[in-house]
Design a protein around this motif. Structure first.
Motif, short mmCIF file in Angstrom:
data_model
loop_
_atom_site.label_atom_id
_atom_site.label_comp_id
_atom_site.label_asym_id
_atom_site.label_seq_id
_atom_site.Cartn_x
_atom_site.Cartn_y
_atom_site.Cartn_z
N ARG A 4 8.22 24.89 -0.37
CA ARG A 4 8.28 26.45 -1.06
C ARG A 4 8.00 26.40 -2.25
O ARG A 4 8.57 25.60 -2.82
N GLN A 5 7.29 27.46 -2.62
CA GLN A 5 6.87 27.62 -3.99
C GLN A 5 8.30 27.95 -4.94
O GLN A 5 9.07 28.83 -4.50
N PRO A 6 8.69 27.21 -5.92
CA PRO A 6 9.80 27.58 -6.80
C PRO A 6 9.51 29.12 -7.37
O PRO A 6 8.43 29.50 -7.64
N GLU A 7 10.60 29.69 -7.38
CA GLU A 7 10.72 31.34 -7.98
C GLU A 7 10.22 31.11 -9.36
O GLU A 7 11.23 30.42 -10.15
N MET A 8 9.41 31.90 -10.02
CA MET A 8 9.11 31.75 -11.47
C MET A 8 9.66 33.22 -11.92
O MET A 8 9.36 34.20 -11.30
N VAL A 9 10.46 32.94 -13.01
CA VAL A 9 10.89 34.27 -13.74
C VAL A 9 10.38 34.36 -15.14
O VAL A 9 10.25 33.24 -16.05
N ASN A 10 10.11 35.71 -15.68
CA ASN A 10 10.05 35.82 -16.98
C ASN A 10 11.34 36.65 -17.71
O ASN A 10 11.56 37.77 -17.22
N VAL A 11 11.99 35.81 -18.46
CA VAL A 11 13.37 35.99 -18.86
C VAL A 11 12.92 37.36 -19.66
O VAL A 11 14.29 38.28 -19.31
N ALA A 12 12.16 37.25 -20.49
CA ALA A 12 12.23 38.45 -21.43
C ALA A 12 11.88 39.97 -20.55
O ALA A 12 12.52 41.01 -21.01
N ARG A 13 11.04 39.69 -19.51
CA ARG A 13 11.07 41.00 -18.79
C ARG A 13 12.03 41.35 -18.09
O ARG A 13 12.30 42.66 -17.61
N LEU A 14 12.83 40.27 -17.41
CA LEU A 14 13.86 40.44 -16.75
C LEU A 14 14.99 41.45 -17.42
O LEU A 14 15.74 42.20 -16.77
N ILE A 15 14.92 40.84 -18.70
CA ILE A 15 16.14 41.47 -19.54
C ILE A 15 15.62 42.92 -19.98
O ILE A 15 16.55 43.93 -19.89
N ALA A 16 14.31 43.17 -20.22
CA ALA A 16 14.07 44.51 -20.61
C ALA A 16 14.09 45.42 -19.44
O ALA A 16 14.44 46.53 -19.48
N ALA A 17 14.07 44.77 -18.09
CA ALA A 17 14.30 45.55 -16.90
C ALA A 17 15.70 45.70 -16.42
O ALA A 17 16.13 46.59 -15.51
N GLY A 18 16.64 45.10 -17.03
CA GLY A 18 18.22 44.77 -16.43
C GLY A 18 18.60 44.38 -15.33
O GLY A 18 19.18 44.97 -14.53
N ARG A 19 17.54 43.16 -14.94
CA ARG A 19 17.69 43.02 -13.44
C ARG A 19 18.71 42.19 -13.44
O ARG A 19 19.53 41.25 -14.11
N GLN A 20 19.24 42.06 -12.06
CA GLN A 20 20.07 41.18 -11.65
C GLN A 20 19.67 40.21 -10.59
O GLN A 20 18.94 40.77 -9.57
N LEU A 21 19.69 38.75 -10.52
CA LEU A 21 19.28 37.93 -9.63
C LEU A 21 20.42 37.30 -9.02
O LEU A 21 21.31 36.73 -9.90
N GLN A 22 20.38 37.31 -7.49
CA GLN A 22 21.54 36.69 -6.92
C GLN A 22 20.91 35.83 -5.41
O GLN A 22 19.88 36.28 -5.11
N GLY A 23 21.44 34.74 -5.37
CA GLY A 23 20.86 33.92 -4.28
C GLY A 23 21.44 32.63 -4.13
O GLY A 23 22.46 32.35 -4.93
N ARG A 24 20.78 31.99 -3.43
CA ARG A 24 21.22 30.43 -3.21
C ARG A 24 20.08 29.54 -3.38
O ARG A 24 18.99 29.79 -2.90
N LEU A 25 20.25 28.24 -4.01
CA LEU A 25 19.25 27.35 -4.11
C LEU A 25 19.61 26.01 -3.61
O LEU A 25 20.85 25.47 -3.76
N PRO A 26 18.80 25.13 -2.79
CA PRO A 26 19.24 24.01 -2.33
C PRO A 26 19.23 22.91 -3.31
O PRO A 26 18.42 22.83 -4.25
N LEU A 27 20.54 22.06 -3.33
CA LEU A 27 20.39 21.13 -4.27
C LEU A 27 19.40 20.17 -3.98
O LEU A 27 18.96 19.41 -5.05
N GLN A 28 18.93 20.05 -2.90
CA GLN A 28 17.92 19.10 -2.49
C GLN A 28 16.64 19.14 -3.68
O GLN A 28 16.06 18.30 -3.80
N THR A 29 16.32 20.33 -3.82
CA THR A 29 15.16 20.70 -4.94
C THR A 29 15.46 20.21 -6.45
O THR A 29 14.40 20.13 -7.17
N MET A 30 16.73 19.73 -6.67
CA MET A 30 16.99 19.44 -8.13
C MET A 30 17.14 18.02 -8.26
O MET A 30 18.13 17.29 -7.89
N ASP A 31 15.95 17.26 -8.73
CA ASP A 31 15.77 16.09 -8.54
C ASP A 31 16.92 15.14 -9.73
O ASP A 31 17.55 14.31 -9.67
N ARG A 32 16.74 16.11 -10.99
CA ARG A 32 17.58 15.61 -12.34
C ARG A 32 19.11 15.58 -11.81
O ARG A 32 19.94 14.81 -12.15
N LEU A 33 19.58 16.69 -11.16
CA LEU A 33 21.02 16.88 -10.93
C LEU A 33 21.36 15.82 -9.73
O LEU A 33 22.30 15.27 -9.79
#
Ligand SMILES: [Zn+2]
Length: 175
Positions: A4-33
């Protein structure tokens, strides 16, 4: 199955739009963790608000919740750790602005290009792990070299070296 393609976000745009993001991410995709965990099963639940606060600071606030499995540094068995992390990232465009960041906020350096949402969550998860994982007082936790002695807990974990008496016991057995 394709990854699955990782979700990419533009932080400055999200702030300008006042967005909220909610969800779950599998630990399996986090190699460093994953390198810090005994297993990488499970998910991180995230709830992030991209907002300007009343002082017009650009902020990412919110919460991460997860259960991770680490190695207990007392008995060396796996131990489940509940992670519940509240965060307040203050977003700035250059490190020169770090000294201006309000007390209680963590700095977040924004980028022009989109960043992986999973990377943001993973970074914060790594900061949320205990330095030394240990079972709670009510959980079974017996160091491998000792039977009994439930109450003589030590503040610092023993080194991983075998107990000197273990060598002595081996020598005696050879006689
Ligand atoms: Zn333990």
């Amino acid at each position: 199955m394709s990854a699955r393609q990782p979700e990419m976000v533009n932080v400055a745009r999200l702030i300008a739009a006042g967005r909220q993001l909610q969800g779950r991410l599998p630990l399996q995709t986090m190699d460093r963790l994953g390198e810090m965990l005994v297993e990488n099963k499970g998910e991180v639940e995230y709830n992030l608000h991209f907002v300007r606060d009343d002082q017009n600071r650009q902020m990412i606030t919110g919460e991460l919740v997860a259960t991770v499995v680490m190695q207990c540094q007392r008995c060396l068995a796996p131990v489940s750790i509940q992670v519940q992390r509240s965060m307040a990232w203050e977003c700035v465009w250059s490190e020169a602005q770090f000294p201006n960041i309000a007390a209680g906020h963590d700095p977040y350096l924004m980028e022009e290009s989109p960043v992986a949402l999973a990377g943001l969550v993973e970074d914060e998860m790594i900061l949320s792990l205990p330095l030394v994982a240990r079972h709670e007082a009510h959980e079974a936790c017996t160091p491998p070299q000792f039977s009994g002695g439930e109450d003589d807990r030590q503040d610092e974990p023993d080194t991983r070296e075998p107990h000197p008496l273990a060598d002595l016991a081996r020598l005696k057995r050879k006689d």
